[in-house]
Every structure is written in C-alpha cells, then in structure tokens.
Design an enzyme around this catalytic site. Structure first.
Site, PDB file in Angstrom:
ATOM      1  CG  ASP A  92      -2.275  -0.234   1.075  1.00 45.12           C
ATOM      2  OD1 ASP A  92      -2.742  -0.132  -0.074  1.00 45.12           O
ATOM      3  OD2 ASP A  92      -2.956  -0.565   2.066  1.00 45.12           O
ATOM      4  CE  LYS A 122      -4.788  -2.024  -1.048  1.00 47.17           C
ATOM      5  NZ  LYS A 122      -5.325  -0.798  -0.427  1.00 47.17           N
ATOM      6  CD  GLU A 191     -11.918  -0.967   3.006  1.00 51.88           C
ATOM      7  OE1 GLU A 191     -10.857  -0.758   2.395  1.00 51.88           O
ATOM      8  OE2 GLU A 191     -12.032  -0.868   4.245  1.00 51.88           O
TER       9      GLU A 191
HETATM   10  O1  KIV Z   1      -4.583  -1.452   4.332  1.00 48.84           O
HETATM   11  C1  KIV Z   1      -5.279  -2.469   4.184  1.00 48.84           C
HETATM   12  O2  KIV Z   1      -5.217  -3.430   4.951  1.00 48.84           O
HETATM   13  C2  KIV Z   1      -6.190  -2.501   3.044  1.00 48.84           C
HETATM   14  C3  KIV Z   1      -7.173  -3.619   2.997  1.00 48.84           C
HETATM   15  C4  KIV Z   1      -8.266  -3.363   3.941  1.00 48.84           C
HETATM   16  C5  KIV Z   1      -7.659  -3.873   1.634  1.00 48.84           C
HETATM   17  O3  KIV Z   1      -6.152  -1.657   2.216  1.00 48.84           O
END
Ligand code: KIV
Length: 273
Positions: A92, A122, A191
């Site tokens: 992320d 992501k 989500e």
């Molecule tokens: O940061 C995270 O864990 C997420 C998931 C909830 C998809 O983005």
C-alpha cells in the site's frame, strides 16, 4: 485444489491473477506486516500478501491510516519480502505519497519497488488518479486499485460506513473501475460497497476484483489478518469472519506464564543449563 496448492505452490504474478479470473478460480489475499505471519501465509498457499497501510491501525495503534509513512511501508514490506517465495506481494502506498503529483508517485512507488523488490503497489482512488496510474504502469510499476471505502479519505467521508449505497455514487464506482482498468491496473480492491454493485463492477471489467465487505461475487477476497485471527476484538463489522480467537489464546498464555514465574514453576532444571 487447495491441498495440492499447499504441497506444490505456484509463484503468483499479476498475470496469474488475470488467468484465475478467466478460469473462475477465486483469489485469496490477506495482509501481513512482519516476517513470521508472511511465512505462514506463504507456506499455505495464499495468492496475494498485502502489506497494508492498515499497519497504522493494527500495528502502530493510530486511529487512521493517515500517519503512515513511505519509510514505515518499506520497513514492513522488507520483513514480509524475506519470508515469501510464492505469493504476490503488494504494498500500500500511504496517504500523500502519490496523490500530490506524478513525480512524487514515481519517486515513492519507485523506492518501494527498488528498495524492497515487491511485485506491485496499491493506490486508493478513482478517475482522479488515473493519470498517475497510467504513468506508473507505463514505466513498469504494476498498480492495484482500491475503490469504495478508501480509508485514506476518512476525513472527507467522515465515517467508515458502507459506501456507494445511492445510484450516483454507485455509478461513479463503476466508472472509476473502468477508468482504472483502462489506465492499466491489474486488479481492484472493492471495500465496503453493496454486493450488487460489486457484482456489477466485477462483471464489467476483465481484471479481477478483490472484495472486503463487498459480498461474494468479487473475484477474490481480502481481510486484515489480525481481524480474521480475532486479535482486534472490539472491531466487529459483519464482513469479518473470525477464523481464530487469538486474543483469548494470547491472554491465556500470558496469564499462565505470569503464574508460572510468580509460582516459581518456570523454569525447571530441565529448562536450564
Ligand atoms: O490497508 C489495508 O489493509 C487494506 C485492505 C483493507 C484492503 O487496504
């Protein structure tokens, strides 16, 4: 399938995921932030490990994901990377590491790819980040999208409630998914949106959708690993299925240890040198 996968797991790439969608094989994704959890996930054949910025909530104890930094993500992703042989690792990108400009996105996503050596990043957001996504993909950085409830925008939404319940926002999510697919994302997390909308989005794009609180019709599912293990006890949304109650087990083990130390039954001579 799952038994042979465990014995002979395959190396998962972004292309594997497209094939899985085409073949109707569901994609299993969980988060991890450290070496050991990542090792066990990889051993049992998880398809994708997400080093989520949820690290801000469940590891660092923040209220939101906003304080998480690129350095934090790199630190956790490096630990995960050391454990993983087969799963695709997705990292992320934290708040304000890519929204500000294409240059910032290239620099920060580039750092993650280069310093950690993971498979993809992501990014949260729809149409408004399409140019950034297109550029990242063009220069060789695979991107997973994230639509619906996007926790980095909590201050705009003001709530973690289900998103896109009205037609207008539902249409925007569908449009965002198509624009992101066109910009080159290899998958999209959906989500906390209605399952009907998630089904519609999943049927409208060729890339896989990975749901969290988005119902059974997505091409895959993701959960935060500490939620499904029962470690985040107070957090009980209906979409979290608890596969273990580790909070109870941990408390039990800690209590027993304290009792053993105080009662002088630990360590024995057998446990000594
Ligand atoms: O940061 C995270 O864990 C997420 C998931 C909830 C998809 O983005």
């Amino acid at each position: 399938m799952s038994v042979s996968r465990t014995k002979n797991p395959r190396v998962v790439t972004t292309r594997t995921l497209t094939t899985m969608k085409r073949m109707g094989e569901r994609i299993a994704m969980l988060t991890a932030y450290d070496y050991l959890v990542a090792k066990y996930l990889d051993q049992v054949g998880i398809d994708i490990i997400l080093v989520g910025d949820s690290v801000g909530n469940v590891v660092q104890g923040h209220e939101t994901t906003l304080p998480v930094t690129v350095d934090d993500m790199i630190y956790h992703a490096k630990a995960v990377k050391r454990a993983v042989k087969n799963a695709l690792i997705v990292v992320d990108m934290p708040f304000m590491s890519y929204q500000t400009s294409i240059d910032d996105a290239v620099r920060n996503c580039g750092r993650v790819m280069k310093e950690v050596g993971v498979g993809a990043v992501k990014l949260e957001g729809g149409e408004y980040i399409a140019d950034i996504v297109r550029h990242l993909v063009k220069i060789g950085i695979p991107v997973m999208g994230h639509l619906g409830l996007t926790p980095q925008s909590i201050n705009k939404f003001g709530t973690y409630e289900v998103r896109a319940q009205d037609r207008r926002e539902g249409a925007q999510v569908l449009r965002d998914a198509k624009v992101l697919e066109d910009a080159g994302v290899f998958a999209i997390v959906l989500e906390k949106i209605p399952s009907k909308l998630a089904r519609n989005v999943s049927a409208s794009v060729k890339i896989p959708t990975i749901g969290i609180g988005a119902g059974p019709f997505c091409d895959g599912q993701v959960l935060v690993v500490y939620d499904m293990l029962g470690l985040t006890e107070e957090f009980k949304p209906r979409f979290v299925r608890r596969y273990a109650e580790l909070a109870d087990i941990l408390r039990g083990a800690f209590r027993t240890y304290i009792g053993d130390v105080k009662g002088k039954s630990f360590p024995t001579m057998k446990e000594s040198y």
